[in-house]
Design a protein around this motif. Structure first.
Motif, PDB file in Angstrom:
ATOM      1  N   UNK A  37       0.804  -1.237   0.000  1.00 39.05           N
ATOM      2  CA  UNK A  37       0.000   0.000   0.000  1.00 39.05           C
ATOM      3  C   UNK A  37       0.829   1.275   0.000  1.00 39.05           C
ATOM      4  N   UNK A  38       2.029   1.232   0.559  1.00 37.04           N
ATOM      5  CA  UNK A  38       2.876   2.419   0.675  1.00 37.04           C
ATOM      6  C   UNK A  38       3.393   2.933  -0.667  1.00 37.04           C
ATOM      7  N   UNK A  39       3.333   2.108  -1.735  1.00 39.15           N
ATOM      8  CA  UNK A  39       3.819   2.618  -3.028  1.00 39.15           C
ATOM      9  C   UNK A  39       2.891   3.691  -3.582  1.00 39.15           C
ATOM     10  N   UNK A  40       1.704   3.837  -2.987  1.00 37.73           N
ATOM     11  CA  UNK A  40       0.803   4.913  -3.408  1.00 37.73           C
ATOM     12  C   UNK A  40       1.368   6.300  -3.088  1.00 37.73           C
TER      13      UNK A  40
ATOM     14  N   UNK B 224       8.086  -7.745   2.517  1.00 41.61           N
ATOM     15  CA  UNK B 224       6.646  -7.942   2.633  1.00 41.61           C
ATOM     16  C   UNK B 224       6.121  -9.068   1.748  1.00 41.61           C
ATOM     17  N   UNK B 225       6.942  -9.556   0.821  1.00 40.61           N
ATOM     18  CA  UNK B 225       6.522 -10.652  -0.059  1.00 40.61           C
ATOM     19  C   UNK B 225       7.315 -11.930   0.211  1.00 40.61           C
TER      20      UNK B 225
ATOM     21  N   UNK C 187      -0.504   1.443   5.774  1.00 37.61           N
ATOM     22  CA  UNK C 187       0.539   0.636   6.402  1.00 37.61           C
ATOM     23  C   UNK C 187       1.901   0.967   5.798  1.00 37.61           C
ATOM     24  N   UNK C 188       2.837   1.352   6.643  1.00 35.71           N
ATOM     25  CA  UNK C 188       4.157   1.753   6.162  1.00 35.71           C
ATOM     26  C   UNK C 188       4.192   3.155   5.591  1.00 35.71           C
ATOM     27  N   UNK C 189       3.063   3.850   5.635  1.00 34.58           N
ATOM     28  CA  UNK C 189       2.948   5.152   4.983  1.00 34.58           C
ATOM     29  C   UNK C 189       3.867   6.215   5.550  1.00 34.58           C
ATOM     30  N   UNK C 190       3.968   6.305   6.888  1.00 35.48           N
ATOM     31  CA  UNK C 190       4.774   7.370   7.499  1.00 35.48           C
ATOM     32  C   UNK C 190       6.242   7.227   7.128  1.00 35.48           C
ATOM     33  N   UNK C 191       6.750   6.003   7.200  1.00 32.14           N
ATOM     34  CA  UNK C 191       8.164   5.764   6.868  1.00 32.14           C
ATOM     35  C   UNK C 191       8.457   6.092   5.405  1.00 32.14           C
ATOM     36  N   UNK C 192       7.607   5.594   4.510  1.00 35.02           N
ATOM     37  CA  UNK C 192       7.844   5.798   3.081  1.00 35.02           C
ATOM     38  C   UNK C 192       7.622   7.261   2.698  1.00 35.02           C
TER      39      UNK C 192
END
Length: 351
Positions: free
Chosen positions: A100-103, A136-137, A322-327
Motif C-alpha cells: 500500500x505504501x507505493x501509493x 513484505x513478499x 501501512x508503512x505510509x509514514x516511513x515511506x
C-alpha cells in the motif's frame, strides 16, 4: 520504396529475434496489461532488445501484452511470486493491495517536474522500496525499477474550465476504487466516483461521472473527447509511476553476469518509459485541441491553492496506510535532495 525497405528491415529483425529466442538458455516471460500503443510496450521492446543483444542470445524475452497471462494486479503479482511470470508492470493502484505504501507516488504536488521525478526514481528511494517489498513478499517479488506510464495526471472534465479547487466542488470525479484517490478528490471538493477503467468512456458520455484525472495520452487513446470530455487543466498533480516487478527467485537464479545484464536492461527500459510520454503527448495535445478541447495552465498562485487544498491527504496517508509514514518521509527527503541537485545544475548551466 522507403515503406518496402522498412518492412524488410522489420522482417529481418523479427527473424533475428526469433532465432535468438530459439537458441536461448533462459527465457523471461514479461507481461503488461496494456497494448502496443502504450509506454509500457515501448519499455519492454527496449528491454528485450538490450537483454538479448547483451547476453548474445543466452537470455530471451517473450512479451505478452494485454490480459492473456493475467488480468489484474493481484493475479499478475501472484504469478510473479509463484514463478509463472518473470516480469510485470503495475501502476501503484495495481499493487497497492500488497504494497500500500507505493501509493506515495499518487500523493499530489510533491514533485514539480520530470527532472525531479526522474532524479528521485533513479536514486536510492527505489532501492528502499525494493527492500521493503521483498520483506513484505517473503523475498518473492522484487521491484526492479520505476518508470513512467502516461506522463502526469491532470484534471479533465465535461463541464467547465477548472482554475481553482472551488471549480471542482461537487464535480463527479472518476477515481479508481482505492482510498487514497478518493481522499484526494474529496479534499479538492469533488465528489469521488469509483469507476473501472473500461467503463469510463460510457460513464463520461452518460454523465455518471463528469471528470477524471489522467494523462493526455490516455485521454486521447481512449477517445474521451468523443464522450464529451472538453476541459483540461494542466495542474500535473501526480506522476504516473510504472512499477516494474520481477520474480526474485528467477533473478537470484541468474549468474552475476546475467544479473548485471538484467539490471542494465531495466535501466534502459526506465529511460525509454521516461522519454516515451514526452514524445507522444505532443500529438495528443494537438489532437485534443483539434477535437474542440480547451487547455488551461494554472498560474503559480492557482497551483499553490490546489496544493494547500490537498495537504490533509498527506496526514491521512501517514496515519492510515501501512508503512505510509516511513515511506512518506523517505520520499519527501528524496524529493528535497533531487530538487537541490537539479536546482544547482540549472544554476550552473545558466552561468
Amino acid at each position: 520504396m522507403l515503406k518496402s525497405m522498412f518492412k524488410t528491415l522489420l522482417l529481418a529483425s523479427a527473424l533475428t529475434i526469433t532465432g535468438v529466442a530459439q537458441a536461448a538458455d533462459i527465457t523471461l516471460r514479461a507481461t503488461a496489461n496494456s497494448n502496443e500503443n502504450d509506454e509500457d510496450y515501448d519499455g519492454l521492446v527496449v528491454f528485450k532488445n538490450y537483454i538479448e543483444n547483451a547476453s548474445n542470445g543466452a537470455i530471451a524475452v517473450e512479451i505478452f501484452m494485454g490480459t492473456q497471462l493475467c488480468a489484474t494486479g493481484e493475479e499478475c503479482l501472484q504469478g510473479i511470486a509463484d514463478g509463472s511470470l518473470d516480469v510485470y508492470i503495475s501502476t501503484s493502484g495495481g499493487a497497492a493491495g500488497l504494497f500500500p505504501y507505493i501509493q506515495v507516488l499518487d500523493l499530489p504536488y510533491l514533485m514539480s517536474d520530470d527532472r525531479i521525478a526522474e532524479e528521485v526514481l533513479t536514486g536510492d528511494f527505489t532501492r528502499k522500496l525494493r527492500e521493503k517489498a521483498l520483506t513484505d513478499s517473503d523475498n518473492k517479488i522484487r521491484l526492479m525499477t520505476i518508470g513512467n506510464t502516461g506522463g502526469w495526471r491532470n484534471y479533465a472534465n465535461t463541464q467547465k474550465t477548472v482554475k481553482t479547487p472551488e471549480d471542482l466542488k461537487g464535480l463527479k470525479m472518476r477515481t479508481v476504487p482505492a482510498d487514497l484517490p478518493q481522499q484526494a478528490a474529496t479534499a479538492v471538493g469533488a465528489a469521488p466516483t469509483p469507476i473501472p477503467w473500461p467503463e469510463l468512456f460510457t460513464s463520461l458520455q452518460t454523465g455518471v461521472v463528469e471528470g477524471t484525472a489522467n494523462g493526455i495520452t490516455d485521454i486521447m487513446s481512449m477517445k474521451f473527447p468523443d464522450a464529451g470530455l472538453k476541459y483540461l487543466t494542466l495542474d500535473g498533480h501526480s506522476y504516473m509511476g510504472a512499477f516494474w516487478w520481477m520474480s526474485n527467485d528467477r533473478f537470484q537464479g541468474l549468474t552475476p553476469e546475467q544479473k548485471q545484464i538484467v539490471v542494465d536492461g531495466f535501466a534502459a527500459l526506465q529511460q525509454a518509459t521516461f522519454a516515451s510520454p514526452k514524445r507522444k503527448e505532443i500529438a495528443a495535445y494537438q489532437d485534443f485541441a483539434k477535437a474542440g478541447g480547451e487547455i488551461y495552465v494554472p498560474s503559480p498562485a492557482e497551483k499553490e491553492a490546489f496544493k494547500n487544498a490537498v495537504s490533509p491527504v498527506f496526514d491521512w496517508f501517514k496515519t492510515n496506510v501501512t508503512g505510509g509514514a516511513e515511506v512518506f518521509d523517505q520520499f519527501t527527503a528524496a524529493v528535497a535532495d533531487a530538487q537541490k541537485k537539479v536546482d544547482a545544475e540549472r544554476a550552473a548551466d545558466l552561468n
